[in-house]
Design an enzyme around this catalytic site. Sequence first.
Site, short mmCIF file in Angstrom:
data_model
loop_
_atom_site.label_atom_id
_atom_site.label_comp_id
_atom_site.label_asym_id
_atom_site.label_seq_id
_atom_site.Cartn_x
_atom_site.Cartn_y
_atom_site.Cartn_z
N HIS A 181 0.83 -1.20 0.00
CA HIS A 181 0.00 0.00 0.00
C HIS A 181 0.86 1.25 0.00
O HIS A 181 0.62 2.20 -0.75
CB HIS A 181 -0.94 -0.01 1.21
CG HIS A 181 -1.95 1.08 1.18
ND1 HIS A 181 -1.84 2.23 1.91
CD2 HIS A 181 -3.10 1.22 0.45
CE1 HIS A 181 -2.88 3.02 1.66
NE2 HIS A 181 -3.65 2.43 0.77
N HIS A 202 -4.53 6.46 -5.50
CA HIS A 202 -5.63 7.18 -4.86
C HIS A 202 -6.04 8.36 -5.73
O HIS A 202 -5.34 8.74 -6.64
CB HIS A 202 -5.23 7.66 -3.47
CG HIS A 202 -4.93 6.54 -2.53
ND1 HIS A 202 -3.67 6.05 -2.36
CD2 HIS A 202 -5.74 5.78 -1.76
CE1 HIS A 202 -3.70 5.04 -1.51
NE2 HIS A 202 -4.95 4.85 -1.13
N HIS A 211 -7.62 -1.38 -4.85
CA HIS A 211 -7.80 -1.91 -3.50
C HIS A 211 -8.54 -3.25 -3.52
O HIS A 211 -8.33 -4.09 -2.65
CB HIS A 211 -8.51 -0.89 -2.60
CG HIS A 211 -7.63 0.28 -2.22
ND1 HIS A 211 -7.39 1.33 -3.07
CD2 HIS A 211 -6.90 0.53 -1.10
CE1 HIS A 211 -6.56 2.19 -2.47
NE2 HIS A 211 -6.24 1.73 -1.27
N HIS A 335 -14.52 7.20 2.36
CA HIS A 335 -13.56 6.26 2.94
C HIS A 335 -12.44 6.99 3.67
O HIS A 335 -11.95 6.53 4.70
CB HIS A 335 -13.04 5.34 1.83
CG HIS A 335 -11.56 5.14 1.79
ND1 HIS A 335 -10.69 6.04 1.21
CD2 HIS A 335 -10.78 4.13 2.26
CE1 HIS A 335 -9.46 5.60 1.33
NE2 HIS A 335 -9.47 4.45 1.96
N HIS A 339 -10.45 6.67 7.68
CA HIS A 339 -9.02 6.73 8.01
C HIS A 339 -8.74 7.84 9.02
O HIS A 339 -8.04 7.65 10.01
CB HIS A 339 -8.20 7.02 6.74
CG HIS A 339 -7.93 5.81 5.91
ND1 HIS A 339 -6.89 4.95 6.17
CD2 HIS A 339 -8.57 5.30 4.83
CE1 HIS A 339 -6.88 3.97 5.28
NE2 HIS A 339 -7.90 4.15 4.44
N PHE A 355 -1.41 7.38 4.65
CA PHE A 355 -1.38 6.29 3.67
C PHE A 355 -0.06 5.50 3.69
O PHE A 355 0.00 4.36 3.25
CB PHE A 355 -1.66 6.81 2.27
CG PHE A 355 -3.13 7.06 2.03
CD1 PHE A 355 -4.11 6.35 2.72
CD2 PHE A 355 -3.55 8.00 1.10
CE1 PHE A 355 -5.46 6.57 2.49
CE2 PHE A 355 -4.91 8.23 0.87
CZ PHE A 355 -5.86 7.52 1.56
N HIS A 368 -11.48 -1.73 4.09
CA HIS A 368 -11.50 -1.83 2.63
C HIS A 368 -12.40 -2.94 2.12
O HIS A 368 -12.89 -2.87 0.99
CB HIS A 368 -10.08 -1.92 2.07
CG HIS A 368 -9.52 -0.55 1.89
ND1 HIS A 368 -9.80 0.21 0.77
CD2 HIS A 368 -8.80 0.24 2.72
CE1 HIS A 368 -9.25 1.41 0.92
NE2 HIS A 368 -8.63 1.45 2.09
CU1 C2O Z 1 -5.27 3.14 -0.06
CU2 C2O Z 1 -7.92 3.27 2.58
O1 C2O Z 1 -6.51 3.59 1.34
#
Ligand code: C2O
Length: 593
Positions: A181, A202, A211, A335, A339, A355, A368
């Site tokens: 990631h 992203h 993802h 989303h 985070h 990230f 995810h």
């Molecule tokens: Cu690549 Cu929830 O992020």
Amino acid sequence: MSIASMMMSSLHVTASSAPSLHPKTFYSSRNASRRPTTCIRSSGDKSGEEFPLIKLDRRNMLIGIGGGLYGTTLGLGHDQKAAADPVGPPDLSSCHAARDLDTTNTTDYACCPPYTFPLPNPESIPSYKIPKNPILRKRKAIQMMTPDELYKFESAIAEMKKLDKTDPNNPWSFTQQAQIHCAYCNNAYYQYKTDKVPLEIHFSSLFLPWHRWYIYFFERILGKLIGDDSVALPYWNYDNPDGMAFPKAYDNPNSPLYDDLRNKGHAYARNYVDLNYGGEPYTPPPQKQLIDENLCYLQTIFNQGEVDPLQFIGCPIAAGVQWGYQYAGLLESLHNSVHQWTGPIASPNFDMGNFISAARDPIFYAHHSNVDRLWDIFRNCFLKTELETTSTDWLDASFVFYDENKELVKVNVKDSLRIDNLGYSYTSMPLVWKDFSKACKIRPKITCTATAVEFGSVPKALVSDPIRVLVKRPNSSRSKSEIQNTLEVVMVDGIEVEHTSSTRFDVFINTPSDNSTHLGDFVGSFTTVAHGHKHGETSDGNEKKLGLKLGITSMVSKLNAEDAESLVVSLVPRMGPVVVGGVRIEQIEKKTA
Ligand code: C2O
């Protein structure tokens, strides 16, 4: 120091001094004549017009070397309009340390995977063959898992974590999985066959499919590790009041699902996630209101996505396009809030709040898994066409992963679209937000006494008070058919954020005839999560600006505003330093895809 000057100074931080490992290669003009993607971006674009084709000939390529392929040579400036190849697999040999440019943190993050040398050329990496299995893996809402199922899942994660100690370079190890990631979103790779254009998955329509593949392999590796192919990822069912709380299973310090680097103030068992989280200091709204606001937010993004699928998934980008020239989808934006809410408050916000480190927290995969499920629900229940877009920039984009046999494999977006083909399913839970009858009436009225004025040409910092802008609509009092054939959107341009902070602002619209101080209806949010690189950092080290595009077609009709020549667009600052360059309304002709 003003926010603007703060931001200016951050523009001059030198970009990562990555060694130039890959040979100079040239952009292929092979596909320059096919239909380009439509994703209107800058004020220079005429409504509904497709990007003009720009032939990338060899001569341009040669001039492009060393000057940044786009922008400089082709004179595209802020508009990235070239029709090109889809984003390809990363140039593995270009992998270099991702860097957190926060001045207080000069650490390099070595995210590169443990490749064995010599590195394969991306073209020679075999395409992944999707196993022709019956559905084996049933992903369940965490709160519905039996103790046995949970135990099995925890044992698999424990095995993965064990490898960190016994065999740290094993691509199956938990840390190596988390690095994937980091590598794909912190500029550790350059795009293959470009002049050092960073690869970032992203902030565009690559987000959902990338993802999906990422957790797909993660799940299959878990199965290998415990020799049981039925082990499945749970999903954090935060779109449902019964699953909205931080999952208990992840908040047990004795469990391999635990992570210490969370916001201890709220990311703990039985505390409800706030999709409208706006940073600290934070007092959560009363629980019932919080639940309703979450449901309202979900309903808003699905309804907007139904009108314009690209808004839901994000804007397609072509290879060689610098990050920051596209729009994040509404689901990605939602989303981001999960985070932000889960990660620790203090910069650099490790783990979930940045990230670089997000996938080091096991909750990442449950988060995810739910994002993936919401996309699947969108495809099954809201998408009226077969595909979100027929753009080959999207469908043919490809990535590289280690599969569950430790082989490097190439996968593409097209093959990710049907989860039944991929051998997993989601057990269904009630979609409370879908028929949420109170709709969004519950959202407390936000008022502001400032009068709405035109934005003007000077960028504005969003500090504490909402900015109210009077924005002209290209056309008003249109005929029914004109209305039906267009998508009306609010575009916020030239957004500057600091890569080390998470940010958010909310957007509301109202009619100017409503003299009240009420900001009107919520149409969406702009959100970013702290990154280990500058937002839109380019090969020449320049910062690029971001954009936001929010559909207002149904809101205009709800407000009975078709006759209004202008609307009042309010930007409400919520988190982090943000500078905005402009606000406009576009009426974009619908494409028959
Ligand atoms: Cu690549 Cu929830 O992020």
